[in-house]
Design a protein around this motif. Structure first.
Motif, PDB file in Angstrom:
ATOM      1  N   SER A   1      96.928  57.492  26.284  1.00 57.20           N
ATOM      2  CA  SER A   1      97.685  58.586  25.699  1.00 57.20           C
ATOM      3  C   SER A   1      97.066  58.963  24.365  1.00 57.20           C
ATOM      4  O   SER A   1      96.789  58.098  23.535  1.00 57.20           O
ATOM      5  N   LEU A   2      96.858  60.280  24.141  1.00 54.04           N
ATOM      6  CA  LEU A   2      96.284  60.789  22.902  1.00 54.04           C
ATOM      7  C   LEU A   2      97.110  61.972  22.413  1.00 54.04           C
ATOM      8  O   LEU A   2      97.446  62.862  23.200  1.00 54.04           O
ATOM      9  N   ILE A   3      97.433  61.992  21.109  1.00 51.72           N
ATOM     10  CA  ILE A   3      98.152  63.119  20.508  1.00 51.72           C
ATOM     11  C   ILE A   3      97.576  63.384  19.115  1.00 51.72           C
ATOM     12  O   ILE A   3      96.867  62.531  18.553  1.00 51.72           O
ATOM     13  N   ALA A   4      97.876  64.540  18.561  1.00 57.39           N
ATOM     14  CA  ALA A   4      97.546  64.850  17.169  1.00 57.39           C
ATOM     15  C   ALA A   4      98.849  65.146  16.433  1.00 57.39           C
ATOM     16  O   ALA A   4      99.696  65.892  16.932  1.00 57.39           O
ATOM     17  N   ASP A   5      99.009  64.552  15.247  1.00 57.65           N
ATOM     18  CA  ASP A   5     100.221  64.847  14.482  1.00 57.65           C
ATOM     19  C   ASP A   5     100.014  66.102  13.633  1.00 57.65           C
ATOM     20  O   ASP A   5      98.931  66.699  13.616  1.00 57.65           O
TER      21      ASP A   5
ATOM     22  N   ASN B   1     107.765  60.715  12.780  1.00 60.10           N
ATOM     23  CA  ASN B   1     107.451  59.375  13.254  1.00 60.10           C
ATOM     24  C   ASN B   1     106.773  59.463  14.613  1.00 60.10           C
ATOM     25  O   ASN B   1     106.882  60.461  15.325  1.00 60.10           O
ATOM     26  N   ILE B   2     106.068  58.400  14.967  1.00 62.40           N
ATOM     27  CA  ILE B   2     105.441  58.305  16.286  1.00 62.40           C
ATOM     28  C   ILE B   2     106.360  57.509  17.191  1.00 62.40           C
ATOM     29  O   ILE B   2     106.780  56.392  16.844  1.00 62.40           O
ATOM     30  N   TYR B   3     106.694  58.092  18.331  1.00 62.74           N
ATOM     31  CA  TYR B   3     107.528  57.409  19.317  1.00 62.74           C
ATOM     32  C   TYR B   3     106.715  57.188  20.583  1.00 62.74           C
ATOM     33  O   TYR B   3     105.840  58.000  20.929  1.00 62.74           O
TER      34      TYR B   3
ATOM     35  N   PHE C   1     109.338  52.296  21.457  1.00 63.17           N
ATOM     36  CA  PHE C   1     109.145  51.938  20.063  1.00 63.17           C
ATOM     37  C   PHE C   1     109.095  53.165  19.162  1.00 63.17           C
ATOM     38  O   PHE C   1     108.886  54.302  19.605  1.00 63.17           O
ATOM     39  N   LYS C   2     109.266  52.905  17.877  1.00 59.42           N
ATOM     40  CA  LYS C   2     109.137  53.906  16.820  1.00 59.42           C
ATOM     41  C   LYS C   2     108.161  53.344  15.789  1.00 59.42           C
ATOM     42  O   LYS C   2     108.278  52.188  15.382  1.00 59.42           O
ATOM     43  N   ALA C   3     107.182  54.176  15.360  1.00 55.62           N
ATOM     44  CA  ALA C   3     106.187  53.711  14.401  1.00 55.62           C
ATOM     45  C   ALA C   3     106.159  54.643  13.195  1.00 55.62           C
ATOM     46  O   ALA C   3     106.139  55.867  13.343  1.00 55.62           O
ATOM     47  N   ASP C   4     106.135  54.063  12.016  1.00 50.24           N
ATOM     48  CA  ASP C   4     106.018  54.824  10.778  1.00 50.24           C
ATOM     49  C   ASP C   4     104.548  55.213  10.607  1.00 50.24           C
ATOM     50  O   ASP C   4     103.680  54.337  10.525  1.00 50.24           O
ATOM     51  N   PRO C   5     104.221  56.508  10.555  1.00 54.31           N
ATOM     52  CA  PRO C   5     102.810  56.908  10.486  1.00 54.31           C
ATOM     53  C   PRO C   5     102.116  56.490   9.189  1.00 54.31           C
ATOM     54  O   PRO C   5     100.884  56.420   9.151  1.00 54.31           O
TER      55      PRO C   5
END
Length: 682
Positions: free
Chosen positions: A577-581, A629-631, A639-643
Motif C-alpha cells: 500500500s502506498l499513499i501521499a499525505d 493521522n495515518i490509519y 492502527f493509527k499512526a502519528d505522522p
C-alpha cells in the motif's frame, strides 16, 4: 455514546435493496469462479471476537451472489431425482432442486465454509459435501431430509480445504490442500484416518477416485501435476503420470470407467486415459468441459463438451461425435450426470449437468436427443468482501466480492448500498474524478466505469486485457489525468519472469506493455504523486519466490522505462500500500512495517507494527485521515499512526481488513462478508 447505524431489523431491508438493482453491465468473465487460492494461500479473514465487536458497529453483508461452484445428482427412495448445488458464499450453502419441477426444495447452510469443492452422492442417495475453510464434512439424506455437520476432518497443520471426495456406503475418502493429504472417514463409527501427504512437496491433492473392487485410491496432485495410485491394503504409492503431462498444474478430475482411468488435466484441456492394470497411457482426448460423464447406461459411450458443443465419445471405436447441442456462449459443462425424470419429454435416461456458475443446467435425453437449458432459481448468498476504496469526497465506499465478484457502492451518508452483480473479482481500483478504474481478474483486464452514467453493457468498458502476456491479476493501478493515461501493474501466473507494467492512453486508445518490469517480481502497489509514479513489488511471481527483497521504486509517467530504485533500510517480501499525505510525504506498508519517504530530503523513517506477517497478498492498507493521522490495517489489526512521531496506537487487535474513511472521520473495514464501521469518539 456510540450510535448504532443499523439495528438488527434494518439488515433485511438492506438485503432486499441490494437484490433489486437492475441494468447490470455484462462482464463476460463475471460468472467464472476463480480458483480458491491467492498466490499460493487461501484467502481467509480471521474472525472478530466479542470484545473487539463492541468497539465497532456492524453494517452487514454488501455483496450477494448466486454462484454455483459445482453440482451433482441423486434420487430418493421414491425415485424422485434431485440436483444438489454448492453455493459460494460466506457461509456457503447446499441447495436442493427437484429436477422434475426445477423448483428449489431446500437450502442448508454450510457453517464454517466459504466454499466447497468436494461433492458426491452415495449409493443410498445421501449427499456428502467437503468444505473450506475448516475442512468440515456435511451430509444430507433426501429420504429423511436430515442435514448433518460432521465437523472438521483436517488433521494436518497445513490443510485448510477439502478438494475432492468419494463416498461409498457411508465411508468418505477425501483429498486436501495445502497439506496435499488424503483421509478416510467412516460415518458409521465416526472414525477418521489421515494417510498423510500423497507426494512430497505437493500441496494440492486436487482430485481422487476410489476403486471399491481393488481397495485403491487414485489421486491427482499438484502443482505441478502428477497422478498416484495408492493401495490402501499395502499402503504402496505409485506415481504414473507421463512426463509429457507434468507441466500441467493439476489433475483436476478423475473418473474410473471399466478397466480404465480418465484423468482431466488442467490447464491443458487434455483427457488422458490409462489402463488400470498396467497404468500405461492408452488414449488422449481434447476437451473443454471440467469433467466427463461416467459410462452411459444406454451404450458404450461417455459425454463431454468442447468448443461450446456437446460430444459423445464411443469407447469402442474411439470416435468423437459432435451432437450439435449448443451451450450458452462461452460456457462448457462443469458437471455431467445421468438421471431418470418423470417427464414425457425425457423418457429413460437423461444427461444433465451444470453449465455455469449462474445455475444454468443442460438436460439432454439419451433416447430422443431432446434438450433444453434451464436456469435454476438458486438462492443468493453473502460473499466474502475483498478490495475496498473510498471516493475523493469520502462519501461512497466501493467494495468488491471475492471469487464470485460483484461491486457494491455503499453511501456513508444514507447508509444504503447499490449492488452491481455482473462483474468479476477485482484486484485493484483507483478513482480519478468521475471515473473508477478497475483491475479485474481473470485475464488481467482493465475496466473504466463512468460514475455519472448508468451501469450498462458498455459501462464499464474494457480498456486492456493482459492475459495474452501471461498476466492474470491487475494488482496495482493508478491514473495521471494530465496525461490522460492509466498505469497498471500485474501479477504473472503463466508468463516467464515478473509482472508487467501496462500504460493505456485514454485519448489515443492505445496501450504499451513493458514485460518483466521488475525482474522476477510482481507489481502490487502504485501511487501517482507530483512528477512521479511510485511503485511497490512482491517477491512472489509465477508461484516462485524471488530471493531479493521487495523493491520500492518510481518513474516519470512520460518515461516508464527509466525507473529509479529507492533503497529501504529493511527487508520486506511485499510493499502492498502506498499513499501521499497533504505535505507531500510518501507513506507505505512493507510487510508489517509502516514507512515514510520524503521526496525532497530523501529521508526514510519506519515503524514496525508487526514482526511477522503471513505472506498473504493484500495483507495491509493505509489511508491519510481527515485529521492528518495515518490509519491502516495489517494482518487484521487496525492502527493509527502519528505522522510526526510515528507513534502507533492499535485501535482493533483483530478482524479488521482493508480500510476507508467517511467525511466525518469514521473508519470502515471489512471482515468476511460484513462491512463494519469504527466510529470516531465524539
Amino acid at each position: 455514546m456510540r450510535r448504532k447505524i443499523f439495528m438488527l431489523l434494518m439488515i433485511l431491508p438492506l438485503f432486499l435493496s441490494l437484490g433489486q438493482t437492475t441494468g447490470f453491465a455484462k462482464d463476460e468473465n463475471y460468472d467464472e469462479i476463480v480458483d480458491e487460492e491467492i498466490f499460493g494461500e487461501e484467502f481467509v479473514d480471521g474472525e472478530i471476537d466479542e470484545k473487539e465487536k463492541k468497539k465497532a458497529d456492524l453494517i452487514g453483508p454488501q455483496v450477494f451472489q448466486t454462484s454455483a461452484l459445482t453440482a451433482a445428482t441423486g434420487k430418493d427412495d421414491k425415485g424422485n431425482s434431485y440436483m444438489y448445488f454448492v453455493m459460494h458464499g460466506t457461509p456457503s450453502a447446499l441447495a436442493v432442486v427437484d429436477l422434475n419441477s426445477n423448483e428449489l426444495k431446500n437450502t442448508y447452510t454450510l457453517s464454517n465454509s466459504t466454499s466447497a469443492w468436494g461433492l458426491d452422492v452415495d449409493k443410498d442417495g445421501t449427499v456428502w459435501v467437503g468444505g473450506t475453510t475448516d475442512g468440515n464434512l456435511y451430509s444430507y439424506n433426501p429420504n429423511t431430509e436430515e442435514f448433518r455437520d460432521h465437523g472438521n476432518k483436517l488433521t494436518l497443520p497445513k490443510d485448510t480445504a477439502i478438494q475432492d471426495i468419494d463416498a461409498v456406503d457411508g465411508v468418505v475418502y477425501g483429498s486436501t490442500a495445502y497439506g496435499g493429504s488424503v483421509f478416510k472417514y467412516d460415518s458409521h463409527n465416526d472414525e477418521l484416518v489421515n494417510f498423510g501427504q500423497v507426494l512430497y512437496k505437493k500441496e494440492f491433492a486436487k482430485s481422487l477416485a476410489f476403486d471399491e473392487e481393488k481397495d485403491t485410491l487414485y489421486i491427482g496432485v499438484g502443482s505441478k501435476a502428477d497422478l498416484v495410485k495408492f493401495d490402501l491394503k499395502t499402503k504402496k504409492k505409485t506415481a504414473f503420470l507421463p512426463d509429457d503431462y507434468k507441466n500441467d498444474k493439476y489433475v483436476r478430475d478423475i473418473r474410473l470407467i471399466g478397466n480404465e482411468i480418465y484423468a482431466r488435466m488442467d490447464p491443458s484441456n487434455r483427457l488422458v486415459v490409462f489402463n488400470k492394470e498396467t497404468l500405461e497411457k492408452v488414449d488422449e482426448v481434447e476437451l473443454n468441459s471440467r469433467t466427463v460423464s461416467l459410462k452411459s447406461p444406454n451404450e458404450d459411450a461417455i459425454y463431454f463438451t468442447k468448443q461450446n458443443s456437446l460430444y459423445k465419445y464411443d469407447l469402442t471405436t474411439k470416435e468423437q461425435i459432435d451432437l450439435q447441442v449448443p451451450l450458452l456462449k462461452g460456457t462448457e459443462m462443469l458437471t455431467l450426470d445421468y438421471v431418470e425424470l418423470n417427464d414425457p419429454n425425457y423418457p429413460g435416461y437423461t444427461l444433465v449437468g451444470l453449465i455455469d456458475n449462474a445455475g444454468n443446467v443442460l438436460k439432454y435425453n439419451l433416447e430422443t436427443g431432446f434438450n433444453e437449458i434451464v436456469k435454476m432459481n438458486l438462492p443468493p448468498q453473502p460473499v466474502t468482501l475483498y478490495t475496498m476504496i473510498q471516493d475523493e469526497k469520502r462519501e461512497n465506499i466501493f467494495i468488491n466480492g471475492y471469487m464470485s465478484g460483484g461491486l457494491a457502492i455503499y453511501n456513508t451518508k444514507t447508509n444504503q448500498s447499490v449492488l452491481h452483480q455482473d462483474i468479476s473479482q477485482i484486484e485493484s481500483m483507483t478513482i480519478i474524478g468521475d471515473k473508477l478504474y478497475i483491475g479485474a481478474y481473470p485475464k488481467s483486464r482493465v475496466l473504466e466505469l463512468d460514475l455519472t452514467q448508468p451501469w450498462s453493457s458498455t459501462n464499464p468498458r474494457e480498456l486492456m486485457r493482459l492475459g495474452d502476456y501471461g498476466q492474470e491479476r491487475s494488482t496495482a493501478i493508478t491514473a495521471v489525468p494530465k496525461l490522460n493515461k492509466v498505469f497498471v501493474g500485474t501479477y504473472p501466473e503463466t508468463s516467464i519472469g515478473g509482472g508487467a507494467l501496462a500504460v493505456y492512453d485514454l485519448k489515443e486508445n492505445k496501450q504499451e506493455v513493458y514485460e518483466n518490469y521488475i525482474y522476477n517480481q510482481s507489481l502490487v502497489s502504485f501511487l501517482h504523486h507530483d512528477e512521479y509514479i511510485y511503485g511497490g513489488t512482491s517477491i512472489h511471481a509465477n508461484y516462485q519466490v524471488n530471493e531479493r527483497g521487495a523493491r520500492f521504486f518510481r518513474f516519470r509517467p512520460d518515461y516508464p522505462e527509466e525507473k529509479e530504485y529507492i533503497h529501504l533500510p529493511f527487508q520486506a517480501s511485499m510493499i502492498t500500500s502506498l499513499i501521499a499525505d497533504k505535505e507531500g510525504t510518501i507513506w507505505g506498508m512493507a510487510d508489517g512495517t509502516l514507512f515514510s519517504y520524503n521526496p525532497k530530503t530523501k529521508e526514510i523513517r519506519s515503524q514496525q507494527i508487526l514482526e511477522l506477517v503471513s505472506g498473504r497478498f493484500r495483507n495491509a492498507k493505509i489511508i491519510e485521515g481527515i485529521d492528518r493521522n495515518i490509519y491502516g490495517t495489517v494482518e487484521g489489526k487496525m492502527f493509527k499512526a502519528d505522522p510526526k512521531t510515528m507513534e502507533v496506537e492499535i485501535l482493533l487487535e483483530e478482524g479488521a481488513y482493508e480500510i476507508a474513511q467517511d467525511s466525518e472521520g469514521n473508519l470502515y473495514f471489512r471482515n468476511q462478508a460484513d462491512l463494519w464501521k469504527y466510529p470516531m469518539k465524539e
